[in-house]
Design a protein around this motif. Structure first.
Motif, PDB file in Angstrom:
ATOM      1  N   ALA A 156       0.826  -1.210   0.000  1.00  0.00           N
ATOM      2  CA  ALA A 156       0.000   0.000   0.000  1.00  0.00           C
ATOM      3  C   ALA A 156       0.859   1.258   0.000  1.00  0.00           C
ATOM      4  CB  ALA A 156      -0.921  -0.011   1.215  1.00  0.00           C
ATOM      5  N   ILE A 157       1.984   1.216   0.707  1.00  0.00           N
ATOM      6  CA  ILE A 157       2.894   2.368   0.747  1.00  0.00           C
ATOM      7  C   ILE A 157       3.389   2.716  -0.650  1.00  0.00           C
ATOM      8  CG2 ILE A 157       5.237   3.061   1.441  1.00  0.00           C
ATOM      9  CD1 ILE A 157       4.659   1.724   4.153  1.00  0.00           C
ATOM     10  N   VAL A 158       3.794   1.703  -1.394  1.00  0.00           N
ATOM     11  CA  VAL A 158       4.306   1.926  -2.751  1.00  0.00           C
ATOM     12  C   VAL A 158       3.198   2.460  -3.664  1.00  0.00           C
ATOM     13  CG1 VAL A 158       5.307   0.820  -4.777  1.00  0.00           C
ATOM     14  CG2 VAL A 158       6.093   0.175  -2.489  1.00  0.00           C
ATOM     15  N   VAL A 159       2.011   1.872  -3.584  1.00  0.00           N
ATOM     16  CA  VAL A 159       0.901   2.285  -4.438  1.00  0.00           C
ATOM     17  C   VAL A 159       0.501   3.730  -4.147  1.00  0.00           C
ATOM     18  CG1 VAL A 159      -1.529   1.893  -4.989  1.00  0.00           C
ATOM     19  CG2 VAL A 159       0.028  -0.061  -4.713  1.00  0.00           C
ATOM     20  N   ILE A 160       0.382   4.056  -2.852  1.00  0.00           N
ATOM     21  CA  ILE A 160      -0.023   5.415  -2.473  1.00  0.00           C
ATOM     22  C   ILE A 160       1.022   6.432  -2.907  1.00  0.00           C
ATOM     23  CG2 ILE A 160      -0.432   6.941  -0.494  1.00  0.00           C
ATOM     24  CD1 ILE A 160      -1.600   4.401   0.895  1.00  0.00           C
ATOM     25  N   THR A 161       2.305   6.064  -2.805  1.00  0.00           N
ATOM     26  CA  THR A 161       3.370   6.972  -3.235  1.00  0.00           C
ATOM     27  C   THR A 161       3.233   7.306  -4.708  1.00  0.00           C
ATOM     28  OG1 THR A 161       4.867   6.064  -1.571  1.00  0.00           O
ATOM     29  CG2 THR A 161       5.861   7.288  -3.382  1.00  0.00           C
ATOM     30  N   ILE A 162       2.937   6.319  -5.520  1.00  0.00           N
ATOM     31  CA  ILE A 162       2.771   6.555  -6.951  1.00  0.00           C
ATOM     32  C   ILE A 162       1.593   7.496  -7.213  1.00  0.00           C
ATOM     33  CG2 ILE A 162       2.188   5.457  -9.151  1.00  0.00           C
ATOM     34  CD1 ILE A 162       3.695   2.965  -8.156  1.00  0.00           C
ATOM     35  N   VAL A 163       0.477   7.264  -6.504  1.00  0.00           N
ATOM     36  CA  VAL A 163      -0.696   8.128  -6.660  1.00  0.00           C
ATOM     37  C   VAL A 163      -0.361   9.564  -6.256  1.00  0.00           C
ATOM     38  CG1 VAL A 163      -3.042   8.584  -5.864  1.00  0.00           C
ATOM     39  CG2 VAL A 163      -2.322   6.232  -6.336  1.00  0.00           C
ATOM     40  N   ALA A 164       0.287   9.709  -5.090  1.00  0.00           N
ATOM     41  CA  ALA A 164       0.630  11.043  -4.596  1.00  0.00           C
ATOM     42  C   ALA A 164       1.603  11.749  -5.533  1.00  0.00           C
ATOM     43  CB  ALA A 164       1.241  10.942  -3.196  1.00  0.00           C
ATOM     44  N   LEU A 165       2.530  10.996  -6.102  1.00  0.00           N
ATOM     45  CA  LEU A 165       3.514  11.582  -7.011  1.00  0.00           C
ATOM     46  C   LEU A 165       2.838  12.160  -8.245  1.00  0.00           C
ATOM     47  CD1 LEU A 165       6.385  12.130  -7.970  1.00  0.00           C
ATOM     48  CD2 LEU A 165       6.463   9.774  -8.828  1.00  0.00           C
ATOM     49  N   VAL A 166       1.946  11.388  -8.837  1.00  0.00           N
ATOM     50  CA  VAL A 166       1.244  11.858 -10.040  1.00  0.00           C
ATOM     51  C   VAL A 166       0.453  13.123  -9.731  1.00  0.00           C
ATOM     52  CG1 VAL A 166      -0.556  11.293 -11.708  1.00  0.00           C
ATOM     53  CG2 VAL A 166       1.138   9.565 -11.064  1.00  0.00           C
ATOM     54  N   TYR A 167      -0.235  13.101  -8.582  1.00  0.00           N
ATOM     55  CA  TYR A 167      -1.046  14.254  -8.178  1.00  0.00           C
ATOM     56  C   TYR A 167      -0.181  15.485  -7.930  1.00  0.00           C
ATOM     57  CZ  TYR A 167      -3.986  17.033  -5.042  1.00  0.00           C
ATOM     58  OH  TYR A 167      -4.674  18.045  -4.451  1.00  0.00           O
ATOM     59  N   THR A 168       0.956  15.288  -7.298  1.00  0.00           N
ATOM     60  CA  THR A 168       1.840  16.410  -6.967  1.00  0.00           C
ATOM     61  C   THR A 168       2.421  17.057  -8.215  1.00  0.00           C
ATOM     62  OG1 THR A 168       2.445  15.344  -4.883  1.00  0.00           O
ATOM     63  CG2 THR A 168       3.913  17.068  -5.683  1.00  0.00           C
ATOM     64  N   LEU A 169       2.810  16.237  -9.167  1.00  0.00           N
ATOM     65  CA  LEU A 169       3.424  16.769 -10.374  1.00  0.00           C
ATOM     66  C   LEU A 169       2.463  17.665 -11.159  1.00  0.00           C
ATOM     67  CD1 LEU A 169       5.379  13.639 -11.646  1.00  0.00           C
ATOM     68  CD2 LEU A 169       6.344  15.733 -10.695  1.00  0.00           C
ATOM     69  N   MET A 170       1.178  17.470 -10.974  1.00  0.00           N
ATOM     70  CA  MET A 170       0.210  18.249 -11.741  1.00  0.00           C
ATOM     71  C   MET A 170       0.028  19.659 -11.197  1.00  0.00           C
ATOM     72  SD  MET A 170      -2.943  15.782 -12.761  1.00  0.00           S
ATOM     73  CE  MET A 170      -3.409  15.502 -11.053  1.00  0.00           C
ATOM     74  N   GLY A 171      -0.102  19.773  -9.861  1.00  0.00           N
ATOM     75  CA  GLY A 171      -0.749  20.941  -9.310  1.00  0.00           C
ATOM     76  C   GLY A 171       0.055  22.157  -8.955  1.00  0.00           C
ATOM     77  N   GLY A 172       1.185  21.983  -8.263  1.00  0.00           N
ATOM     78  CA  GLY A 172       1.839  23.136  -7.689  1.00  0.00           C
ATOM     79  C   GLY A 172       1.131  23.579  -6.419  1.00  0.00           C
ATOM     80  N   ILE A 173       1.593  24.655  -5.820  1.00  0.00           N
ATOM     81  CA  ILE A 173       1.086  25.088  -4.521  1.00  0.00           C
ATOM     82  C   ILE A 173      -0.380  25.516  -4.580  1.00  0.00           C
ATOM     83  CG2 ILE A 173       1.745  27.507  -4.777  1.00  0.00           C
ATOM     84  CD1 ILE A 173       2.088  25.350  -1.596  1.00  0.00           C
ATOM     85  N   THR A 174      -0.837  26.034  -5.705  1.00  0.00           N
ATOM     86  CA  THR A 174      -2.230  26.476  -5.805  1.00  0.00           C
ATOM     87  C   THR A 174      -3.190  25.297  -5.670  1.00  0.00           C
ATOM     88  OG1 THR A 174      -1.570  28.280  -7.274  1.00  0.00           O
ATOM     89  CG2 THR A 174      -3.900  27.717  -7.221  1.00  0.00           C
ATOM     90  N   ALA A 175      -2.914  24.221  -6.409  1.00  0.00           N
ATOM     91  CA  ALA A 175      -3.760  23.037  -6.311  1.00  0.00           C
ATOM     92  C   ALA A 175      -3.672  22.423  -4.920  1.00  0.00           C
ATOM     93  CB  ALA A 175      -3.349  22.012  -7.364  1.00  0.00           C
TER      94      ALA A 175
END
Length: 535
Positions: A156-175
């Protein structure tokens, strides 16, 4: 959990898709490194304030808070009693220096005040502590997923990290900020729902339950013991943890970076004031849940106390409740991880890559570099997260203990920068080493409770830094403009306005509303005292 149910899955999936959609919506505005770090400086103060709350009052508190008080009682509230005083210090001393500088990395202050080595040391300390705390957040989220689906926590740690990484790369501080707003609301709605159903399911009325808990020693809130081996006393709350939390909120890139995205110094301060007035009630609710769970489950032992909230949500059998709670916990945790990855990438890019490896490149180049560093940190955080998974205690308690090893040095470096004319970079770094050694000795050779580690590091660091500076470099004839006295002198000599829209620009000056924080702090102590008497 064998059967999560279609309704719960629907709630969880729709909510996560909604967060991803928000990330996509704001990603189109990320066209420079500055946008990635600070946005367009149009975000309202209340949104930034809720973002600060969501970062530190998130899954760590929702899961770890009840787990902590379930085992230790409501006395652990003393660890979190100090936020009004902490915010008073942060908006008076720290924020003006950082906001007025116009930089994205708050550790730029250390270079201006002392030198490049001091900045690098502070940045490295931040990276170490933030990696550990982010790993704890990641573990807490993985624990939820494991509890629901039944997969191994490490997977679960590995899977969640991948999800969080994709989300982070999109948004920046505003998102990050705007998703935090929604997540903080959902998290509190979930907590209130749990509290309501717990009250209705208690075998006795609330006051009778609290009286019984008091007889069992679970309601001993105000412990005036001077024994430094006791973890949660009045003195740890109003002395040791004031120092600790002032560093956490005043000298932490992940927190302050949000305030730097505000459109004015007034908005930056108001965003922190929100935390100062609300945090007490939120932490009290989470910790009260823990002792009430102790009564509800008759002190039953759990394989992992961090799952108590989720277990209760499942036991109630209310359709969709577990889905709401799970969505709130996972979303808030992902948001905290998102924020950490963004701030780690910011510091790495500005304090090291741009400074030492690739000077004067384009903003677009630094944006790409920041995103690559985001990937790097996401991979690195996985390692300590897996180690955290081996712990069965409260993850909130564990996280706070780990952080206490480093905060003394951070607090000393800023306190000396603000107030000491004669401290130099060489002396400061010697003091940092001495402070680390003192904390190590206290942690390994004594039974002193961890809340005092920050104070120990601070008490050793400051005189050693000043003494070493005087010995190596002598008294400094010039007053640095980056001290509080130096700032006041500069404003006076250059006839600069000391206020903007009624808020002080100059550090060390107290805004009128800040005094209400002191009054509120005294009122909360009084309320807890009355509670302990009349139960």
């Amino acid at each position: 959990m064998e059967d999560f149910g279609l309704l719960n899955w629907t709630i969880l999936i729709v909510y996560l898709i909604g967060n991803v959609f928000m990330g996509l919506m704001f990603s189109k505005d990320i066209n420079s490194a500055e946008n990635y770090y600070l946005g367009s400086k149009t975000i309202p103060w209340w949104a930034i304030g809720l973002s600060v709350l969501a970062t530190y009052v998130s899954a760590m508190s929702f899961l770890g808070g009840p787990a902590w008080s379930y085992g230790s009682g409501l006395g652990v509230m003393m660890i979190h009693i100090n936020y009004p005083i902490v915010i008073f210090l942060v908006i008076t001393l720290f924020l003006p220096f950082f906001y007025n500088s116009g930089v994205a990395s708050i550790y730029d202050y250390q270079e201006k005040r002392f030198g490049k080595k001091a900045r690098s040391v502070m940045s490295i300390i931040f990276m170490m502590t933030q990696t550990l705390s982010s790993a704890a957040v990641l573990y807490a989220t993985a624990l939820v997923v494991s509890f629901i689906i039944g997969i191994e926590v490490n997977i679960a740690i590995v899977v969640i990290t991948i999800v969080a990484l994709v989300y982070t790369l999109m948004g920046g501080i505003t998102a990050v900020i705007w998703t935090d707003v929604i997540q903080s609301i959902i998290l509190m709605v979930g907590a209130v729902i749990i509290f309501y159903f717990l009250l209705t399911d208690l075998p006795q009325p609330l006051m009778s339950t609290l009286s019984e808990l008091k007889a069992q020693g679970k309601m001993n809130i105000l412990d005036f013991s001077l024994d430094t081996k006791v973890e949660a006393t009045v003195w740890t709350g109003v002395v040791a943890m004031v120092l600790y939390h002032t560093t956490v909120y005043g000298a932490n890139q992940m927190v302050v970076q949000r305030a730097l995205a505000a459109k004015s110094i007034g908005d930056a301060k108001k965003s922190f004031l929100l935390m100062g007035f609300i945090a007490f009630f939120i932490y009290f609710l989470f910790l009260l849940l823990g002792v009430l769970f102790y009564s509800y489950y008759n002190g039953q032992e759990f394989d992992n106390n961090n799952t108590i909230v989720l277990q209760f949500a499942a036991d109630t059998g209310l359709p969709g409740l577990l889905g709401i709670i799970t969505a709130a916990v996972i979303a808030a945790s992902l948001s905290s991880l998102d924020s950490a990855l963004n701030s780690l990438a910011t510091v790495t890019t500005l304090d090291f890559y741009e400074k030492y490896f690739k000077k004067e490149a384009s903003s677009n180049h630094y944006l790409k570099a920041s995103r690559w560093f985001t990937v790097f940190w996401a991979g690195l955080i996985v390692v300590p997260a897996i180690l955290f998974a081996q712990s069965e205690g409260s993850v909130l308690q564990l996280l706070t203990k780990v952080g206490s090893y480093f905060v003394g040095a951070k607090l000393s470096m800023y306190a000396l920068g603000f107030y000491s004319q004669h401290t130099t970079e060489r002396g400061l770094l010697i003091g940092v080493v001495a402070g680390f050694l003192a904390v190590w000795v206290a942690a390994t050779q004594t039974n002193i409770a961890w809340p005092w580690y920050c104070a120990i590091g601070f008490i050793i660091n400051v005189p050693v830094s000043i003494g070493a500076s005087l010995l190596l470099d002598g008294r400094q004839s010039e007053l640095s403009v980056y001290t509080i006295k130096g700032q006041k002198k500069m404003y006076r000599e250059q006839n600069l306005p000391v206020k903007q829209d009624g808020w002080y620009l100059i550090p060390g000056k107290v805004d009128n509303i800040s005094w209400l924080l002191v009054v509120f702090f005294i009122a909360t102590l009084g309320s807890l005292y009355l509670l302990s008497i009349f139960i």
